[in-house]
Design a protein around this motif. Structure first.
Motif, PDB file in Angstrom:
ATOM      1  N   GLU A 104       1.058  -1.240  -0.144  1.00 47.07           N
ATOM      2  CA  GLU A 104       0.044   0.146   0.115  1.00 47.07           C
ATOM      3  C   GLU A 104       0.907   1.403  -0.021  1.00 47.07           C
ATOM      4  O   GLU A 104       0.174   2.313   0.274  1.00 47.07           O
ATOM      5  N   SER A 105       2.284   1.233  -0.107  1.00 47.73           N
ATOM      6  CA  SER A 105       2.962   2.292  -0.011  1.00 47.73           C
ATOM      7  C   SER A 105       3.011   3.031  -1.528  1.00 47.73           C
ATOM      8  O   SER A 105       2.693   2.332  -2.516  1.00 47.73           O
ATOM      9  N   ASP A 106       3.461   4.119  -1.580  1.00 47.62           N
ATOM     10  CA  ASP A 106       3.646   4.892  -2.784  1.00 47.62           C
ATOM     11  C   ASP A 106       4.908   5.306  -3.068  1.00 47.62           C
ATOM     12  O   ASP A 106       5.692   5.534  -2.403  1.00 47.62           O
ATOM     13  N   ALA A 107       5.131   5.305  -4.315  1.00 46.27           N
ATOM     14  CA  ALA A 107       6.757   5.938  -4.768  1.00 46.27           C
ATOM     15  C   ALA A 107       6.160   6.811  -6.086  1.00 46.27           C
ATOM     16  O   ALA A 107       5.995   6.351  -6.961  1.00 46.27           O
ATOM     17  N   ALA A 108       6.491   7.978  -5.637  1.00 46.41           N
ATOM     18  CA  ALA A 108       6.138   8.991  -6.909  1.00 46.41           C
ATOM     19  C   ALA A 108       7.131   8.882  -8.113  1.00 46.41           C
ATOM     20  O   ALA A 108       6.708   8.832  -9.242  1.00 46.41           O
ATOM     21  N   VAL A 113      11.740   5.322  -4.814  1.00 49.60           N
ATOM     22  CA  VAL A 113      11.865   3.916  -4.988  1.00 49.60           C
ATOM     23  C   VAL A 113      13.297   3.624  -4.401  1.00 49.60           C
ATOM     24  O   VAL A 113      13.335   2.816  -3.524  1.00 49.60           O
ATOM     25  N   LYS A 114      14.396   4.366  -4.742  1.00 44.02           N
ATOM     26  CA  LYS A 114      15.581   4.001  -4.118  1.00 44.02           C
ATOM     27  C   LYS A 114      15.626   4.475  -2.842  1.00 44.02           C
ATOM     28  O   LYS A 114      16.381   3.546  -2.059  1.00 44.02           O
ATOM     29  N   VAL A 115      15.054   5.408  -2.253  1.00 36.43           N
ATOM     30  CA  VAL A 115      14.854   5.658  -0.831  1.00 36.43           C
ATOM     31  C   VAL A 115      14.466   4.589  -0.200  1.00 36.43           C
ATOM     32  O   VAL A 115      14.837   4.200   0.929  1.00 36.43           O
ATOM     33  N   ASN A 116      13.369   4.073  -0.545  1.00 40.00           N
ATOM     34  CA  ASN A 116      12.475   3.177   0.060  1.00 40.00           C
ATOM     35  C   ASN A 116      13.106   1.610  -0.136  1.00 40.00           C
ATOM     36  O   ASN A 116      13.287   1.181   1.080  1.00 40.00           O
ATOM     37  N   TRP A 117      13.822   1.686  -0.897  1.00 44.45           N
ATOM     38  CA  TRP A 117      14.851   0.237  -1.103  1.00 44.45           C
ATOM     39  C   TRP A 117      15.707   0.270  -0.189  1.00 44.45           C
ATOM     40  O   TRP A 117      16.136  -0.742   0.531  1.00 44.45           O
ATOM     41  N   GLU A 118      16.611   1.423  -0.042  1.00 44.61           N
ATOM     42  CA  GLU A 118      17.553   1.417   1.075  1.00 44.61           C
ATOM     43  C   GLU A 118      16.979   1.284   2.487  1.00 44.61           C
ATOM     44  O   GLU A 118      17.803   0.809   3.322  1.00 44.61           O
ATOM     45  N   GLN A 119      15.908   1.872   2.757  1.00 45.27           N
ATOM     46  CA  GLN A 119      15.346   1.654   4.187  1.00 45.27           C
ATOM     47  C   GLN A 119      14.794   0.215   4.486  1.00 45.27           C
ATOM     48  O   GLN A 119      15.198  -0.134   5.344  1.00 45.27           O
ATOM     49  N   ILE A 120      14.294  -0.332   3.478  1.00 45.94           N
ATOM     50  CA  ILE A 120      14.044  -1.648   3.603  1.00 45.94           C
ATOM     51  C   ILE A 120      15.224  -2.585   4.034  1.00 45.94           C
ATOM     52  O   ILE A 120      15.190  -3.375   4.645  1.00 45.94           O
TER      53      ILE A 120
END
Length: 259
Positions: A104-108, A113-120
Protein backbone atom coordinates in the motif's frame (compact mmCIF):
# COMPACT_ATOMS: atom_id res chain seq x y z
CA UNK A 1 3.84 -34.68 -18.76
CA UNK A 2 7.53 -34.05 -19.27
CA UNK A 3 9.62 -32.35 -16.63
CA UNK A 4 10.12 -28.61 -16.87
CA UNK A 5 13.52 -27.34 -18.07
CA UNK A 6 14.34 -26.19 -14.51
CA UNK A 7 13.54 -29.66 -13.15
CA UNK A 8 15.75 -31.20 -15.86
CA UNK A 9 18.58 -28.79 -15.01
CA UNK A 10 18.41 -29.62 -11.30
CA UNK A 11 18.45 -33.34 -12.12
CA UNK A 12 21.46 -32.91 -14.42
CA UNK A 13 23.36 -31.04 -11.72
CA UNK A 14 22.55 -33.69 -9.13
CA UNK A 15 23.72 -36.39 -11.54
CA UNK A 16 26.98 -34.56 -12.21
CA UNK A 17 27.60 -34.35 -8.45
CA UNK A 18 26.74 -37.98 -7.74
CA UNK A 19 29.72 -39.34 -5.72
CA UNK A 20 29.70 -42.67 -7.55
CA UNK A 21 28.54 -41.99 -11.11
CA UNK A 22 29.07 -38.25 -11.52
CA UNK A 23 31.76 -36.18 -13.22
CA UNK A 24 35.10 -36.17 -11.32
CA UNK A 25 35.57 -32.44 -11.91
CA UNK A 26 32.07 -31.48 -10.76
CA UNK A 27 32.30 -33.72 -7.70
CA UNK A 28 35.54 -32.06 -6.64
CA UNK A 29 34.16 -28.50 -6.61
CA UNK A 30 33.02 -26.51 -3.59
CA UNK A 31 31.71 -22.99 -2.94
CA UNK A 32 35.18 -21.46 -3.02
CA UNK A 33 36.33 -23.15 -6.21
CA UNK A 34 33.13 -22.27 -8.09
CA UNK A 35 32.98 -18.61 -6.99
CA UNK A 36 35.51 -17.37 -9.62
CA UNK A 37 33.48 -19.02 -12.39
CA UNK A 38 30.34 -17.31 -11.08
CA UNK A 39 32.02 -13.92 -11.34
CA UNK A 40 33.38 -14.74 -14.80
CA UNK A 41 29.96 -15.75 -16.09
CA UNK A 42 28.45 -12.49 -14.84
CA UNK A 43 31.03 -10.55 -16.82
CA UNK A 44 30.31 -12.63 -19.92
CA UNK A 45 26.64 -11.71 -19.57
CA UNK A 46 27.66 -8.04 -19.42
CA UNK A 47 29.84 -8.47 -22.52
CA UNK A 48 27.02 -10.04 -24.51
CA UNK A 49 24.77 -7.12 -23.54
CA UNK A 50 27.41 -4.56 -24.53
CA UNK A 51 27.76 -6.24 -27.93
CA UNK A 52 23.98 -6.50 -28.37
CA UNK A 53 24.53 -10.16 -29.17
CA UNK A 54 21.20 -11.51 -27.99
CA UNK A 55 21.67 -15.17 -29.01
CA UNK A 56 24.93 -15.06 -27.04
CA UNK A 57 23.13 -13.33 -24.15
CA UNK A 58 20.63 -16.17 -24.01
CA UNK A 59 23.47 -18.68 -23.73
CA UNK A 60 25.42 -16.63 -21.18
CA UNK A 61 22.35 -16.19 -18.98
CA UNK A 62 22.05 -19.96 -19.00
CA UNK A 63 25.67 -20.29 -17.92
CA UNK A 64 25.04 -17.82 -15.10
CA UNK A 65 21.95 -19.75 -14.03
CA UNK A 66 24.08 -22.89 -13.94
CA UNK A 67 26.27 -21.23 -11.33
CA UNK A 68 23.23 -20.64 -9.11
CA UNK A 69 22.15 -24.25 -9.55
CA UNK A 70 25.70 -25.49 -8.84
CA UNK A 71 25.96 -23.53 -5.57
CA UNK A 72 22.46 -24.64 -4.59
CA UNK A 73 23.31 -28.30 -5.19
CA UNK A 74 26.42 -28.04 -3.02
CA UNK A 75 24.32 -26.39 -0.31
CA UNK A 76 21.66 -29.11 -0.56
CA UNK A 77 24.29 -31.80 -0.11
CA UNK A 78 25.49 -30.04 3.05
CA UNK A 79 21.97 -29.65 4.41
CA UNK A 80 22.09 -25.86 4.18
CA UNK A 81 19.36 -25.03 1.64
CA UNK A 82 18.26 -26.00 -1.86
CA UNK A 83 17.36 -24.29 -5.12
CA UNK A 84 13.67 -24.01 -4.24
CA UNK A 85 14.55 -22.12 -1.07
CA UNK A 86 16.82 -19.78 -3.05
CA UNK A 87 13.94 -18.94 -5.39
CA UNK A 88 11.48 -18.53 -2.50
CA UNK A 89 13.79 -16.16 -0.62
CA UNK A 90 14.19 -14.14 -3.82
CA UNK A 91 10.42 -13.96 -4.40
CA UNK A 92 9.82 -12.86 -0.81
CA UNK A 93 12.54 -10.22 -1.07
CA UNK A 94 11.24 -8.77 -4.35
CA UNK A 95 7.73 -8.44 -2.94
CA UNK A 96 9.03 -6.97 0.33
CA UNK A 97 11.26 -4.43 -1.41
CA UNK A 98 8.49 -3.22 -3.74
CA UNK A 99 5.69 -2.19 -1.37
CA UNK A 100 4.65 0.45 -3.91
CA UNK A 101 3.77 -2.40 -6.29
CA UNK A 102 2.68 -5.25 -4.01
CA UNK A 103 1.63 -3.25 -0.92
CA UNK A 104 0.00 0.00 0.00
CA UNK A 105 3.02 2.32 -0.08
CA UNK A 106 3.53 4.96 -2.75
CA UNK A 107 6.62 5.89 -4.76
CA UNK A 108 6.21 8.94 -6.94
CA UNK A 109 9.42 8.52 -8.91
CA UNK A 110 12.63 6.54 -9.28
CA UNK A 111 14.35 8.47 -6.48
CA UNK A 112 11.56 7.60 -4.05
CA UNK A 113 11.93 3.94 -5.01
CA UNK A 114 15.67 4.10 -4.23
CA UNK A 115 15.04 5.71 -0.85
CA UNK A 116 12.46 3.07 0.08
CA UNK A 117 14.78 0.32 -1.16
CA UNK A 118 17.62 1.46 1.11
CA UNK A 119 15.32 1.79 4.12
CA UNK A 120 13.97 -1.71 3.59
CA UNK A 121 17.50 -3.10 3.22
CA UNK A 122 18.48 -1.48 6.52
CA UNK A 123 15.47 -3.07 8.19
CA UNK A 124 16.46 -6.45 6.74
CA UNK A 125 20.01 -6.08 8.08
CA UNK A 126 18.64 -5.19 11.51
CA UNK A 127 16.47 -8.32 11.55
CA UNK A 128 19.55 -10.37 10.72
CA UNK A 129 21.41 -8.80 13.65
CA UNK A 130 23.63 -6.74 11.36
CA UNK A 131 23.52 -3.44 13.19
CA UNK A 132 24.21 -0.23 11.30
CA UNK A 133 27.75 1.02 11.97
CA UNK A 134 28.54 3.17 8.94
CA UNK A 135 26.82 4.89 6.03
CA UNK A 136 29.16 2.83 3.84
CA UNK A 137 27.86 -0.54 5.06
CA UNK A 138 26.58 -2.97 2.48
CA UNK A 139 29.14 -2.55 -0.30
CA UNK A 140 30.63 -6.01 -1.04
CA UNK A 141 34.41 -6.15 -0.81
CA UNK A 142 34.54 -8.52 -3.77
CA UNK A 143 33.12 -6.08 -6.32
CA UNK A 144 35.35 -4.94 -9.19
CA UNK A 145 37.37 -1.96 -8.00
CA UNK A 146 35.73 0.66 -10.24
CA UNK A 147 32.24 -0.50 -9.36
CA UNK A 148 33.02 -0.64 -5.63
CA UNK A 149 34.53 2.85 -5.67
CA UNK A 150 31.38 4.19 -7.33
CA UNK A 151 29.07 2.51 -4.82
CA UNK A 152 31.11 3.75 -1.84
CA UNK A 153 30.95 7.29 -3.23
CA UNK A 154 27.19 7.07 -3.78
CA UNK A 155 26.64 5.96 -0.19
CA UNK A 156 28.78 8.82 1.11
CA UNK A 157 26.81 11.22 -1.09
CA UNK A 158 23.53 10.13 0.52
CA UNK A 159 24.61 11.74 3.80
CA UNK A 160 25.76 14.90 2.03
CA UNK A 161 29.48 14.12 1.71
CA UNK A 162 29.81 15.07 -1.94
CA UNK A 163 30.64 17.88 -4.33
CA UNK A 164 27.54 19.74 -5.54
CA UNK A 165 28.49 19.50 -9.23
CA UNK A 166 31.09 18.14 -11.65
CA UNK A 167 33.35 21.23 -11.98
CA UNK A 168 35.06 21.00 -8.56
CA UNK A 169 35.54 17.26 -9.10
CA UNK A 170 37.34 18.05 -12.35
CA UNK A 171 39.58 20.47 -10.45
CA UNK A 172 40.28 17.73 -7.92
CA UNK A 173 41.45 15.49 -10.76
CA UNK A 174 44.10 18.11 -11.57
CA UNK A 175 45.17 18.29 -7.93
CA UNK A 176 45.48 14.51 -7.72
CA UNK A 177 47.51 14.44 -10.95
CA UNK A 178 49.85 17.06 -9.49
CA UNK A 179 50.37 14.89 -6.40
CA UNK A 180 51.06 11.92 -8.69
CA UNK A 181 53.66 13.99 -10.55
CA UNK A 182 55.34 14.80 -7.24
CA UNK A 183 55.39 11.12 -6.26
CA UNK A 184 56.87 10.22 -9.65
CA UNK A 185 59.55 12.85 -9.13
CA UNK A 186 60.42 11.42 -5.71
CA UNK A 187 60.49 7.89 -7.10
CA UNK A 188 58.94 6.03 -4.14
CA UNK A 189 56.90 3.18 -5.58
CA UNK A 190 54.49 2.95 -2.64
CA UNK A 191 53.69 6.68 -2.91
CA UNK A 192 53.26 6.41 -6.68
CA UNK A 193 50.77 3.58 -6.26
CA UNK A 194 48.91 5.51 -3.56
CA UNK A 195 48.64 8.69 -5.64
CA UNK A 196 47.69 6.81 -8.79
CA UNK A 197 44.89 5.18 -6.81
CA UNK A 198 43.69 8.62 -5.73
CA UNK A 199 43.65 9.75 -9.38
CA UNK A 200 41.55 6.74 -10.43
CA UNK A 201 39.21 7.14 -7.44
CA UNK A 202 38.64 10.81 -8.32
CA UNK A 203 38.01 9.93 -11.98
CA UNK A 204 35.34 7.49 -10.81
CA UNK A 205 33.82 10.33 -8.82
CA UNK A 206 33.86 12.55 -11.90
CA UNK A 207 32.19 9.78 -13.89
CA UNK A 208 29.45 9.59 -11.27
CA UNK A 209 28.81 13.34 -11.46
CA UNK A 210 28.71 13.13 -15.26
CA UNK A 211 26.24 10.22 -14.95
CA UNK A 212 28.58 7.88 -16.81
CA UNK A 213 29.29 4.34 -15.70
CA UNK A 214 33.11 4.23 -15.34
CA UNK A 215 33.20 0.49 -15.92
CA UNK A 216 31.30 0.86 -19.18
CA UNK A 217 33.38 3.86 -20.25
CA UNK A 218 36.60 1.93 -19.66
CA UNK A 219 35.24 -1.09 -21.53
CA UNK A 220 34.47 1.09 -24.54
CA UNK A 221 37.90 2.72 -24.40
CA UNK A 222 39.57 -0.70 -24.24
CA UNK A 223 37.48 -1.97 -27.15
CA UNK A 224 38.40 1.13 -29.17
CA UNK A 225 42.09 0.61 -28.45
CA UNK A 226 41.81 -3.07 -29.39
CA UNK A 227 40.11 -2.21 -32.72
CA UNK A 228 42.79 0.32 -33.62
CA UNK A 229 45.64 -1.95 -32.53
CA UNK A 230 44.34 -4.86 -34.62
CA UNK A 231 43.95 -2.48 -37.57
CA UNK A 232 47.54 -1.39 -37.09
CA UNK A 233 48.67 -5.04 -37.13
CA UNK A 234 46.76 -5.64 -40.37
CA UNK A 235 48.14 -2.51 -42.06
CA UNK A 236 51.82 -3.22 -41.43
CA UNK A 237 53.76 -5.62 -43.67
CA UNK A 238 56.29 -6.20 -40.88
CA UNK A 239 55.66 -7.39 -37.29
CA UNK A 240 55.07 -4.47 -34.94
CA UNK A 241 57.99 -5.43 -32.71
CA UNK A 242 60.37 -4.71 -35.61
CA UNK A 243 59.25 -1.06 -35.93
CA UNK A 244 60.96 1.82 -34.19
CA UNK A 245 58.91 4.25 -32.00
CA UNK A 246 58.44 6.77 -34.82
CA UNK A 247 57.15 4.10 -37.20
CA UNK A 248 54.83 2.73 -34.51
CA UNK A 249 53.38 6.19 -33.90
CA UNK A 250 52.82 6.71 -37.63
CA UNK A 251 51.15 3.31 -37.88
CA UNK A 252 48.94 4.13 -34.90
CA UNK A 253 47.81 7.43 -36.40
CA UNK A 254 47.00 5.69 -39.67
CA UNK A 255 44.96 3.06 -37.84
CA UNK A 256 43.06 5.80 -35.98
CA UNK A 257 42.15 7.44 -39.26
CA UNK A 258 41.00 4.17 -40.78
CA UNK A 259 38.81 3.20 -37.81
Amino acid sequence: MSDSPITQLLAIMARLRDPETGCPWDIKQDFDSIAPYTIEEAFEVAEAIAQRDYPELKEELGDLLLQVVFHSQIAREQGLFDFTEVVQVLCDKMVRRHPHVFGESDAADEQAVKVNWEQIKQQERARKGKTHQSALDGVPAGLPALQRASKVQKKAARVGFDWPEADPVREQVNLELAELDEALHNGHQADIEDELGDVIFTLVNLSRHLKIDPEQALRKATAKFETRFRQMEQDQPSPLDTLDPAALEAAWQQAKRRT
